[in-house]
Scaffold this motif. Sequence first.
Motif, PDB file in Angstrom:
ATOM      1  N   GLN A  29     194.669  -7.825 -80.219  1.00 36.55           N
ATOM      2  CA  GLN A  29     195.130  -9.013 -80.930  1.00 36.55           C
ATOM      3  C   GLN A  29     194.045  -9.560 -81.856  1.00 36.55           C
ATOM      4  O   GLN A  29     194.294  -9.889 -83.022  1.00 36.55           O
ATOM      5  CB  GLN A  29     195.538 -10.091 -79.913  1.00 36.55           C
ATOM      6  N   ARG A  30     192.798  -9.626 -81.344  1.00 35.01           N
ATOM      7  CA  ARG A  30     191.694 -10.156 -82.138  1.00 35.01           C
ATOM      8  C   ARG A  30     191.401  -9.252 -83.346  1.00 35.01           C
ATOM      9  O   ARG A  30     191.176  -9.734 -84.466  1.00 35.01           O
ATOM     10  CB  ARG A  30     190.446 -10.292 -81.263  1.00 35.01           C
ATOM     11  N   LEU A  31     191.397  -7.947 -83.142  1.00 35.45           N
ATOM     12  CA  LEU A  31     191.106  -7.024 -84.235  1.00 35.45           C
ATOM     13  C   LEU A  31     192.179  -7.084 -85.321  1.00 35.45           C
ATOM     14  O   LEU A  31     191.871  -6.968 -86.514  1.00 35.45           O
ATOM     15  CB  LEU A  31     190.976  -5.600 -83.700  1.00 35.45           C
ATOM     16  N   MET A  32     193.427  -7.264 -84.923  1.00 37.47           N
ATOM     17  CA  MET A  32     194.489  -7.374 -85.927  1.00 37.47           C
ATOM     18  C   MET A  32     194.320  -8.640 -86.768  1.00 37.47           C
ATOM     19  O   MET A  32     194.660  -8.663 -87.950  1.00 37.47           O
ATOM     20  CB  MET A  32     195.857  -7.338 -85.235  1.00 37.47           C
ATOM     21  N   GLU A  33     193.728  -9.682 -86.159  1.00 39.79           N
ATOM     22  CA  GLU A  33     193.431 -10.900 -86.924  1.00 39.79           C
ATOM     23  C   GLU A  33     192.313 -10.652 -87.941  1.00 39.79           C
ATOM     24  O   GLU A  33     192.232 -11.336 -88.962  1.00 39.79           O
ATOM     25  CB  GLU A  33     193.013 -12.021 -85.968  1.00 39.79           C
ATOM     26  N   LEU A  34     191.442  -9.674 -87.630  1.00 41.27           N
ATOM     27  CA  LEU A  34     190.271  -9.429 -88.476  1.00 41.27           C
ATOM     28  C   LEU A  34     190.499  -8.344 -89.522  1.00 41.27           C
ATOM     29  O   LEU A  34     189.599  -8.041 -90.314  1.00 41.27           O
ATOM     30  CB  LEU A  34     189.074  -9.038 -87.593  1.00 41.27           C
ATOM     31  N   VAL A  35     191.677  -7.739 -89.541  1.00 40.28           N
ATOM     32  CA  VAL A  35     191.944  -6.620 -90.456  1.00 40.28           C
ATOM     33  C   VAL A  35     191.709  -7.013 -91.907  1.00 40.28           C
ATOM     34  O   VAL A  35     191.030  -6.304 -92.669  1.00 40.28           O
ATOM     35  CB  VAL A  35     193.386  -6.087 -90.264  1.00 40.28           C
ATOM     36  N   ASP A  36     192.252  -8.147 -92.317  1.00 41.41           N
ATOM     37  CA  ASP A  36     192.196  -8.526 -93.734  1.00 41.41           C
ATOM     38  C   ASP A  36     190.784  -8.834 -94.224  1.00 41.41           C
ATOM     39  O   ASP A  36     190.504  -8.753 -95.426  1.00 41.41           O
ATOM     40  CB  ASP A  36     193.098  -9.739 -93.991  1.00 41.41           C
ATOM     41  N   THR A  37     189.888  -9.198 -93.291  1.00 39.33           N
ATOM     42  CA  THR A  37     188.522  -9.547 -93.706  1.00 39.33           C
ATOM     43  C   THR A  37     187.548  -8.380 -93.521  1.00 39.33           C
ATOM     44  O   THR A  37     186.373  -8.502 -93.870  1.00 39.33           O
ATOM     45  CB  THR A  37     188.011 -10.759 -92.899  1.00 39.33           C
ATOM     46  N   SER A  38     188.025  -7.272 -92.975  1.00 39.94           N
ATOM     47  CA  SER A  38     187.143  -6.116 -92.719  1.00 39.94           C
ATOM     48  C   SER A  38     187.303  -5.101 -93.838  1.00 39.94           C
ATOM     49  O   SER A  38     187.899  -4.034 -93.662  1.00 39.94           O
ATOM     50  CB  SER A  38     187.480  -5.493 -91.364  1.00 39.94           C
ATOM     51  N   LEU A  40     186.051  -1.287 -87.280  1.00 37.28           N
ATOM     52  CA  LEU A  40     187.427  -1.731 -87.028  1.00 37.28           C
ATOM     53  C   LEU A  40     188.344  -0.524 -86.808  1.00 37.28           C
ATOM     54  O   LEU A  40     189.166  -0.508 -85.880  1.00 37.28           O
ATOM     55  CB  LEU A  40     187.936  -2.555 -88.215  1.00 37.28           C
ATOM     56  N   PHE A  41     188.204   0.474 -87.657  1.00 35.21           N
ATOM     57  CA  PHE A  41     189.042   1.673 -87.572  1.00 35.21           C
ATOM     58  C   PHE A  41     188.851   2.359 -86.222  1.00 35.21           C
ATOM     59  O   PHE A  41     189.822   2.754 -85.560  1.00 35.21           O
ATOM     60  CB  PHE A  41     188.657   2.624 -88.710  1.00 35.21           C
ATOM     61  N   ALA A  42     187.587   2.477 -85.786  1.00 36.39           N
ATOM     62  CA  ALA A  42     187.287   3.140 -84.511  1.00 36.39           C
ATOM     63  C   ALA A  42     187.791   2.343 -83.325  1.00 36.39           C
ATOM     64  O   ALA A  42     188.220   2.909 -82.313  1.00 36.39           O
ATOM     65  CB  ALA A  42     185.785   3.373 -84.389  1.00 36.39           C
ATOM     66  N   SER A  43     187.768   1.009 -83.435  1.00 33.19           N
ATOM     67  CA  SER A  43     188.152   0.159 -82.304  1.00 33.19           C
ATOM     68  C   SER A  43     189.659  -0.068 -82.231  1.00 33.19           C
ATOM     69  O   SER A  43     190.247  -0.039 -81.143  1.00 33.19           O
ATOM     70  CB  SER A  43     187.445  -1.198 -82.407  1.00 33.19           C
ATOM     71  N   LEU A  44     190.283  -0.292 -83.379  1.00 30.30           N
ATOM     72  CA  LEU A  44     191.704  -0.660 -83.400  1.00 30.30           C
ATOM     73  C   LEU A  44     192.622   0.552 -83.492  1.00 30.30           C
ATOM     74  O   LEU A  44     193.698   0.571 -82.874  1.00 30.30           O
ATOM     75  CB  LEU A  44     191.966  -1.613 -84.570  1.00 30.30           C
TER      76      LEU A  44
END
Length: 698
Positions: free
Chosen positions: A142-151, A160-164
């Motif tokens: 959930q947290r990583l999906m919130e950070l997609v647009d800023t990464s 991000l790619f490796a984690s999500l």
Amino acid sequence: FQMATLSKFAVCLSDQFLQHSPLMGQITQIVSQRLDSIQDARVLTPLMNSIFALVSPRLRDELFKKADSLLDKMNPLHFNNPRRVVQFIRNVKEIHRPLLEKCNQLLLQNIPRMDVEHISIILGLYHSMQYNNCDFRLAVRQRLMELVDTSTDPATFTKLFASLGPIAGQDVREGLESTALLLAEELNPSQALGVVETMEEMQCRNLQLINKMAAVLLKNLEMYRAVEIARITQYLILLHCQNPEIFSKLKAKLLHFLQRSVYPYEVTMLTRVLSMLPSSRPDEAVLSRVNSVIPQCSLNDLNTFAMVIAKWIRNDPSYRHNTSSKYVRLLQTLNRCSRERLHSFESLDVVLEEVKCLSGEWFDEMLLEESMVAMQKLIDHISWTNVHELCVYLTRTNYFCASLMDRIASVTIDNIDKIHYSATYSTLLPFAVLNYDPPKAEEFFDVCIRHFTPYISSFDPHLLILLAYALALADYFPEEVVREIFNVDFLAKLDAHLETFPDALNMRIRLRLMELNRAVCLECPEFQVPWFHERYCKQLQKRANSSISPAQQQIHKMLGDVLGGMNCAKVGVLTPYFYTVDFELVLDRHLHPVPYSEPSQLQISENGNIHWQSGSADRERMELPPGARRIALDFLDSKSFCKNSWHMKGEAMMKKRHLEILGYHVLQIPHFEWNSMELSTEDAWKEYLRKKIFSELP
């Protein structure tokens, strides 16, 4: 030095790769002497990770205890402290489960405050320890999906790619792949390798992205070290990359590094990856290098070489004309070194560490039996600290060894309070899977059940499913566990968690839930758990490969002669609750076969496979005449038995129990009886079937 200053100094030494220096040894001694004076987790946790390579088992345990105490007193928002404790647990390779759980809870509380880098570090630590917590995975997703647009910069996006990527749904994955395609040219060599590694983990099939990343890797090929070249080659092969140029250059690089490497683990990896490439017959330089490192190799490396040599033999037509070939000499050296190494071990923990990942034909033939002999010689070394690893090994190898399992049960009963509740699953598993009751079986199972029951709400849902299924195999159905699993809230939580799992694990857990549902419905009707897998089973049936073995075809043909007609036996019958019975027949009160209204047929598909007649699941069961018996006749192949004996495993025994509950008289044909020398003629097989059907019924 004040301890806070010493902590900072130790970190500086670590940054200079001086973890094994005499100076770090002095710091370790000071920490040992003045540990009680440290009252701040921000001082202790950097120290722990700086001195981890030099701590004794006693100091390690004292550091665990001190960290546990200081985590309770610290500000819970300082999440770097529990992260560093997790790092220390990973570094010392001693999983302290209660402390790890405490750290995980503190980290879980702080996920909304974490950025991609923090999450990436923690996931990497968990992955290296094979630790999984479903609540953490869900919160991280959930947290990583919130950070997609800023990464959007290469460094952050790679993390991000490796984690999500591996835990995201299909739509999110496609979006990540599109961004990776746009950023590909901006990635540095390390970032490009990280992206390709994640693509392989995600089983990416985006050809455009695969080709693009292959081009980026090709451009930076001179920047990679030996192990990285091996990883790149493996990932591109598994991604089905179609770029001959990069594979040609990778092969040249692998050979270059192999001829210069002096590290056994590196030679092993390079050789294994080279063998994955097409036309991979080795030259003399490769064989010489392999031969030179074999005496220095671990059992895991030796097992890898055995698989590689087997592949070389298959690909080399000259082998069958030259029995004293170079491959035979290599195998002889391999076999000798593996036995010498195994017999040199004087500690059970060392044996388990070396054999825990071994598999394959060479291991089964050369080392499995000998590893069990070595463990039996060290049987007094079995303790509560290593029963988990030993049980996992016995289960994975399907090897039945009563003396080891008796000792495991005894140690578990005496030390159950020291074993973490989550480890009861692996402890019970070999007894359930291999269908063995130790001398104090009831006490053993009851002790384990009482130990984990207070914590059932703390189990990850998928682990509780697996635990309950293992207990069901052994014919145990604790009511608290059944009630916990079969409620709407639990099943909804399970569904949410399974979305973050790889497809294979997702399917395995859903299958185990179905089998558990079936077992509870049949064996514990008093719990009033509904059967809710009818549609799931029908979908499985449509996708299933129902082709039959040559032995089953042979039995089907002979049954017609024994029973007086092909219409006296049905083949491939689906029972209520979706068990498949190889052959079903009915005998009246006088033991005469009762014919079915129409005979079952075998069908041959377009590709030549023989299948059971479809549609038998939808037919009504024939009503039995008064006094008649419905018989299930099943052929049991080698998978139904332990690897080293004719001892039947738990799944075959559970199926027999369930078919009997459904009203069948169950007769089983073990493969070792049907394929024995005694049954080498058609008349002998028919006589065997005749006795099995007409003489073995109670």
